[in-house]
Scaffold this motif. Sequence first.
Motif, PDB file in Angstrom:
ATOM      1  N   VAL A 274       0.856  -1.189   0.000  1.00 44.50           N
ATOM      2  CA  VAL A 274       0.000   0.000   0.000  1.00 44.50           C
ATOM      3  C   VAL A 274       0.888   1.234   0.000  1.00 44.50           C
ATOM      4  O   VAL A 274       1.738   1.411   0.886  1.00 44.50           O
TER       5      VAL A 274
ATOM      6  N   SER B  67       0.966   5.656  -1.310  1.00 43.02           N
ATOM      7  CA  SER B  67       0.206   6.809  -1.786  1.00 43.02           C
ATOM      8  C   SER B  67       0.444   7.036  -3.271  1.00 43.02           C
ATOM      9  O   SER B  67       1.576   6.945  -3.752  1.00 43.02           O
TER      10      SER B  67
ATOM     11  N   THR C 273      -3.501  12.505   0.259  1.00 44.26           N
ATOM     12  CA  THR C 273      -3.641  11.144   0.784  1.00 44.26           C
ATOM     13  C   THR C 273      -3.791  11.254   2.297  1.00 44.26           C
ATOM     14  O   THR C 273      -3.005  11.949   2.952  1.00 44.26           O
TER      15      THR C 273
ATOM     16  N   TYR D  57      -5.137   4.653   3.743  1.00 43.47           N
ATOM     17  CA  TYR D  57      -4.338   3.472   4.048  1.00 43.47           C
ATOM     18  C   TYR D  57      -5.173   2.441   4.822  1.00 43.47           C
ATOM     19  O   TYR D  57      -5.115   1.230   4.542  1.00 43.47           O
TER      20      TYR D  57
ATOM     21  N   LEU E 129       3.299  -1.677   4.184  1.00 40.43           N
ATOM     22  CA  LEU E 129       2.950  -0.276   3.992  1.00 40.43           C
ATOM     23  C   LEU E 129       4.219   0.462   3.616  1.00 40.43           C
ATOM     24  O   LEU E 129       5.284   0.241   4.203  1.00 40.43           O
TER      25      LEU E 129
ATOM     26  N   LYS F 249       6.167   4.236   2.319  1.00 38.12           N
ATOM     27  CA  LYS F 249       6.161   5.682   2.139  1.00 38.12           C
ATOM     28  C   LYS F 249       7.429   6.075   1.398  1.00 38.12           C
ATOM     29  O   LYS F 249       8.503   5.543   1.664  1.00 38.12           O
TER      30      LYS F 249
ATOM     31  N   LEU G 219       1.817   6.760   9.906  1.00 38.10           N
ATOM     32  CA  LEU G 219       1.775   5.524   9.122  1.00 38.10           C
ATOM     33  C   LEU G 219       2.428   4.383   9.889  1.00 38.10           C
ATOM     34  O   LEU G 219       1.952   3.235   9.847  1.00 38.10           O
TER      35      LEU G 219
END
Length: 541
Positions: free
Chosen positions: A246, A248, A281, A286, A297, A299, A319
């Motif tokens: 996942v 953005s 986002t 998320y 996850l 970034k 996050l």
Amino acid sequence: MPSPRRRTAARKAVRKPRPAARSSARRRARQEPRSPAAARRRIARAAERVQRAAMGGRLPEPEPPAPASIPLSPEAREALRTIPQVDDLLRRDDVRAAVERHGATLALALLRERLDALRSAIRAGGPLSADLPGALAAIGGWVETEAEARTSSTLRPVINATGVILHTNLGRAVLSQEAAERMLLAARSYSTLEYDLRAGGRGSRAAHLDRLFTLLFPGHAGHVVNNNAAAVLLAVNTLAEGKEVVVSRGELVEIGGSFRIPDVMRKSGALLREVGTTNKTRLTDYERAISPKTGLLMKVHPSNYRIVGFTAEVPLADLAALGRRARLPVLMDQGSGNLTDLAPRGIRNEPTVQEALAAGADLVACSGDKLLGGPQSGLLIGRPDLVRAVRDNSLSRALRVDKTTYAALEQTLLEYLRGRAGERLPILRMIGLDSAALENRARRLVDAVSARVPGGLSLALRPGTSVLGGGSAPEEGLPTTLVAVAVAGVSARAVEARLRGRPEPLIARIEDDRVVLDLRTVLEEQEPAVVEALASLAAPA
């Protein structure tokens, strides 16, 4: 009605026997050797069947017939007869000198190439016959020139006067003297790359930096691969192969050379799950995307771009907290490898690896040859259990670095550990140069050139901006003093090309139709060469 068995027996009873002559003829044909022509036809038919099957029942279009050769004129035939053999040329002094200088293998290959070219030109009907004696007389010099051109290294040192500190096309970070010496030492000798001196047996190359990672990033471990894209590939493959990652939508960046983060992630075997929009986002994006299929996850720090205006992004700490609640690892692609606070030097919005770890990232991926100031490499810093999993991945062997990289990276990290990175690493020294010092260097350069060139060359100082480059700190610059160069009657493009074409190429940039030099990226020991290059512009091209 007769049974099936009786009908079969009846058919066998009335079947006519084959003629004895025909069966014996076939038997003799199988036993007697066939002619070579027949064998070739049989092989050709078999090859055609194989090719037809491979092409889905179709044969490829036949190649067009070769053009008919041009009839040779009497002059062309005479010119071909005058071309000497290689053995005859080898008796000439100029050719023997080229052979001694460049070796027989290269010189002979070039001789044959030149003679073949002359013959081809004559057969093509070109007007070479009149020039043939001159071409043959100059063949020794031609071999010498071509040998020099083809054996000269294309990887050459240059003087970077562009003001782009991490110029990707020019090799990014300049290593410290100590790091370069360590690389040379490792390259020129055997080493303990994978040898444990205490145990007297096989060791691990990854262990050489373990102690430094532990000291620089307490509670964390590290692993080294050949660049940051490889670090991301390896981390995603290890933690989320066959699962969803996942990330953005606003962080799916292109990292240069048309390579994009989504493409790197797909090669890892993971499934990309984009959330949010390009400019906004939220954490809920998320949260809604997490499912039993989620493996990671992620970034990405926008190191080479900025989105401004109506925007929103999820802080790494938020996050990371979501990852802990969902029991999912969080990967931070920090990118630049920055380990120091650059705000006092005028660079903002460039977070450090330590800040990413403190915010809760489980793994941080970064480059070794950007703001870290080391050799080309990619680093993965984070939880020891995840680093062990990364090392155990078979991809680690495909992405590993060599002994010279370990040597230079070890020396670079030692400078940080000893608190001397700001004064020892050229990249950080360049960033730390203040505008007054740069103006003084520029004035000294102009004075030195003016003392040698009385006229025809115009040098002027003007304010300008240096940039980090290498996909780091976009829209951030450092004030500098530029040296603007102009030559009477010569365009800026031509001036730039002359500087670039020198034996020690000087790479500059063009602003407002003037060639400008930024001494921030020129090493002090290179300044005499810059004076020579500028003085040479006053001479006729």
